[in-house]
Write an enzyme that holds these catalytic residues in place. Structure first.
Site, PDB file in Angstrom:
ATOM      1  N   GLY A   1      24.263   8.750  51.773  1.00 17.22           N
ATOM      2  CA  GLY A   1      23.366   7.633  52.008  1.00 17.22           C
ATOM      3  C   GLY A   1      23.420   6.653  50.853  1.00 17.22           C
ATOM      4  CB  CYS A   2      22.711   3.038  50.686  1.00 22.31           C
ATOM      5  SG  CYS A   2      21.222   2.979  51.683  1.00 22.31           S
ATOM      6  CE1 TYR A   3      16.730   2.275  48.515  1.00 20.05           C
ATOM      7  CE2 TYR A   3      16.584   3.197  50.709  1.00 20.05           C
ATOM      8  CZ  TYR A   3      16.288   2.185  49.819  1.00 20.05           C
ATOM      9  OH  TYR A   3      15.564   1.092  50.217  1.00 20.05           O
TER      10      TYR A   3
ATOM     11  CD  GLN B   1      25.029   1.899  46.268  1.00 27.00           C
ATOM     12  OE1 GLN B   1      25.924   2.627  45.873  1.00 27.00           O
ATOM     13  NE2 GLN B   1      24.196   2.267  47.230  1.00 27.00           N
TER      14      GLN B   1
END
Lengths: 354, 354, 354, 354
Positions: free
Chosen positions: D155-157, D320
């Site tokens: 996941g991004c987080y 990011q």
């Protein structure tokens, strides 16, 4: 990504602290035939470029230098990403050393020096070089550019308006009423540059829309001069630029009235044929509604041709990224031509969406 | 802030879950003569309005109700902030109870029911009421509005285009070439409403600019019908709406060619005189460049008149907040007139800048 | 909207060309007991205020004046919407004339002049007046404010952090570990003011997020001084401000560890009771997720109390409009108290959503 | 730009109509070793991909196809850019045909199927494959990824939190109080995907800031599982995600308390050494303030290590692009490893600034 064995083009950039400067650096640092050699800024002498523009960390190792240290004469080509007036003051000495010059400001855009002086409030300091210089709109001047020593890179608005109108007025065509053409143009805020000005603040330009320069904008005489060249006579143009709360992107809505004798023309086909072999001009299918983000950070310009209700009014929609096809990408496209490279070299990035 | 002793107007709102609904609530909850009485939403029955719109916490205690519970017949006036087609289905029964109706959708905007049906893809269900209804553009129809039972509140684009052109074509004036008028209009995204649609997502509409509806937009016939009424004959209009990455705000750039016999007209004076006594139309000084944020969240509409290079082309710039003067504020302005209140009551908020 | 018969408060504003200035003008021009009397700007002497801020057209007739012409001594109260250091240089002469002073800069926020000098790089020029001045956070100092001659209007970040922590540390409470409190704060770009700086440009701050001032921010010592007063001892605070690409709005996420002996506390009730009678502090229901737009252009501050998984970590969410409750609205709230008006007078605007 | 002679990897994409899909297409269409072979969408069967995403005009000729027509078994690797639950239903048959699988959703992120079921409200349909799958965070699992058949793309987080904390807790280090770590995270709106939801509308998410998921977010258990693996024991994490009005970008502010015995640690050096050889993790110089735009549209993640006032609190800033390193870029990085290519292949784009 280098073409094996090929010598790279040695590149100098004068004044790389603005948006066209950092965009040149982004494009050229990924260009397989380019070698960034020197970048000047009197004010930031000694500062690593990547400290000012952290997107370049690990990709560009250059530091800003004073012009004295930069030794631009060693370069093959020098880009001027400077305020108006700088390139013309340095062009002569560079040309003597056989360095090519691409000016992203206005010094070599207007052949009429009186017009230049009226709009830019300074005399033109090298009219002889100006005469030899070429207006760097590739799709109109490809051959001349290939042989040029000095390029005046077009303004952002002129790029969209000229490519949007050229098929209608080139080659002696009598298709539209050239006495009353309207260019309602919209630009992202980066077009105003990286200058600290109140009007460009986030809290001023954000969540807001306005027109500016209605009483007169420097790109107007530039467009007019080129339109006249294309049409072989004067073209009456109303040009109203507007400011859009987005960073990059330019959208020009062009209105032209079809002449009675031209009402049978297939304008969609006319545009498609005109730009069929152009790598960076995309005539979209009939009925298309282009959006600026479809060219964000790419060198493409897209055109859609509309004729509401099949009437006598043409509506031409033109989009580009003002910093790429409208500035730095076009400058690299010019460089490619001048050095005999395939025109698309280093310019094939896909646009960023969303 | 209430006028001492004055009975308040009992107000119902049908369909208050969209942007015109919440804007009505904002304005009416601060209006000294208004009493919010009922608000309907079948889907949100029982939900406190302030749970959906937390800006209203502590200010609006109403809950959404089904139409059945809401008992709208008890109201003095009902606003329809609904999709097209709802108001005309409920107007008759309300009118019978002597309730006034202000429709923010299109049901009572177009007198030509055939045009209505073509553009809204539904038959008009109450043509008799339609005939008695009044087009609620106060600056054009003030007297009729005061006596009206049913108001068709104008569309956002039409408000700007009509007020921007009226001084040029009203009263049999022959000032511009009415066969070729251009309206290049730009709207903030809230104009698309609070519907869950991909095209209105932040990541789609943000940092982007596009035209839409070039082949046809529902506001086009509305503008044309009113222009014809004003001019006493057909007006040829090209109308191109665009989407701006801002929340509120509308900017219309209007282009009209001055007739040869009218070249001596003082257009600045013409506009100033026409709107001299209008509380919400501000003709700015010559040379002004209005920006949409100068009317953000206010009911004002500003106009600037330009004539580039003193030529034969007029450029009229018109701004408003599409949710206020372009929708809910105008609806309240209509209500004030209908109930004999000073027209500005509850509408004097200063715009939010920045 | 005037209270009939009541004399209006004569108001002067020093330095009204920034965002807190125009916001004061917006609020005071709609305030029923205020009379805008003079506004100074040495640079813009003679310019109508409404030329700089067109949202005020037709509402504010004042022109900017030099301080010499403005005759501020005639006023009942003078607001300083100026850079740090201006108010303290003029306060003494105004106070002698019995003029009240409300400083929106930092001159009267820090009682510790050494701390002031370290952070603001200038000596404090009137420490005696400073001692009599009152820190204008109404919810903490209501009584003192009512009798004050000079107010130091709180910083925007301190307002959110102090009101978000006060219920936890006031009155000798031992509820949280005061040695390690974290304030992760986010501000809209208008917090940086209307100064022409590259970092605040639309193309720099837009579509971007960053932290700043991690190594030290001027609001840190201000918060610490007040926290120490509230807690009766030092409070260890980590404060990290961030910049959000929005114009107005401030969001503070506060993290505090519950002491073992306080784990049974009902924190929701604690906050609700603390602020039960506050007109501008809204403790939202348990589980709420406040968003900044719910207070856009209003003087409200909203708080939500969270305790993830029922553990020992409190997460307090606080929102405000940085230009209203965080600056100019709070200043007017102070004025109301100082002049015996109901605290909410002129401050009851509903927030703008969307 | 192709490696001469090398066979290209045949690539299938399931569900390419969202933002991770179009980003995969952007990256892979420019990847020298990739051959886009099939892309599926039941709903958009037959539509050219470039009609939906006009940035791909002239670069991607594929049409969406139903899964039946797409014949994904012919591919070397299939990316799932789908809602949760799709990849696990198709993985088995693909694996049998020796097709590699990279899932950008959550099906292969959590090894604990009970946790998966609690958070994703569905049973896990292929626990055996799950056990063999690898969590595709390259910087932590490079070797396993190279040999994997199935990848759960992070996941991004989690990508930001894990890379920001790993140097502090890996390899049995006792540097911080792992019982109370705080991750205050901020994401651009594209993280919510290209779904038509009211909360993601421009007029809802624009000019606004809010927290969400404070009571629980699906990335929390994912982060916790990986932190536990890294630390060899449970890590107490408070995780508060926020929504930023920007399209792309993620910023995580991490707070950790240094253990008394570790106060002498040089944390800057620790981070620099840990990531010294990582091509996509950039530990910035001490004191740096990263901004999300410095990685816009690039696969880089940047970290800055702060220790305010030299105290016992660490503040780690991590940025990011949520669609690149936080999703599609990371997926391509995984693919490169799985097929023995240099890890940076096709991922060296310079970030877009401004």
């Amino acid at each position: 990504m280098t073409s094996a064995g090929a010598a790279r083009i040695k590149i100098g950039i004068v004044g790389g602290t603005g948006y066209t400067g950092v965009e040149l650096l982004r494009l050229l640092s990924q260009h397989p035939n380019a070698q960034l050699t020197a970048i000047t800024s009197r004010k930031e002498d000694g500062m690593p470029v990547a400290d000012m523009f952290p997107n370049l960390r690990g990709r560009v190792d250059l530091c800003f230098q004073t012009p004295e240290k930069a030794n631009l004469e060693q370069c093959d080509v020098v880009f001027f990403a400077t305020p108006h007036g700088v390139a013309m003051s340095q062009a002569e000495s560079l040309i003597k050393q056989n360095v090519r010059v691409i000016d992203l400001a206005a010094d070599f855009r207007l052949q009429d020096t009186q017009v230049f002086e009226r709009w830019y409030k300074m005399p033109h300091s090298c009219p002889t070089i100006l005469k030899q210089s070429v207006y760097g709109l590739v799709e109109l001047n490809r051959e001349k550019i290939a042989g040029a020593q000095v390029i005046g890179n077009p303004g952002c608005y002129p790029t969209t308006v000229l490519l949007g109108l050229a098929p209608l007025i080139q080659e002696g065509r009598h298709l539209i009423d050239t006495s009353h053409v309207i260019a309602d143009c919209k630009s992202g805020v980066s077009g105003a540059g990286r200058k600290a000005e109140v009007g460009s603040l986030f809290s001023e330009a954000g969540d807001n829309f306005k027109a500016y320069g209605v009483a007169g904008h420097r790109h107007h005489p530039e467009i007019s001069e080129q339109l006249q060249l294309l049409a072989g006579g004067p073209v009456g143009l109303v040009f109203v630029p507007h400011l859009v709360p987005m960073i990059r992107g330019m959208f020009s809505t062009l209105y032209a009235r079809i002449l009675p004798e031209a009402l049978d023309t297939d304008f969609q086909a006319l545009f498609e044929q005109r730009y069929a072999s152009e790598p960076f001009v995309d005539v979209m299918p009939a009925g298309s509604l282009p959006e600026t983000r479809s060219v964000r950070a790419s060198n493409h310009l897209r055109i859609a041709v509309h004729r509401p209700d099949g009437g006598d009014q043409l509506v031409i929609l033109v989009i580009q990224d003002n910093l790429v096809k409208g500035a730095s990408g076009q400058a690299v496209q010019n460089m490619n031509l001048m050095f005999g490279l395939p025109e698309s070299t280093g310019l094939e990035h896909v646009a960023i969406l969303p």
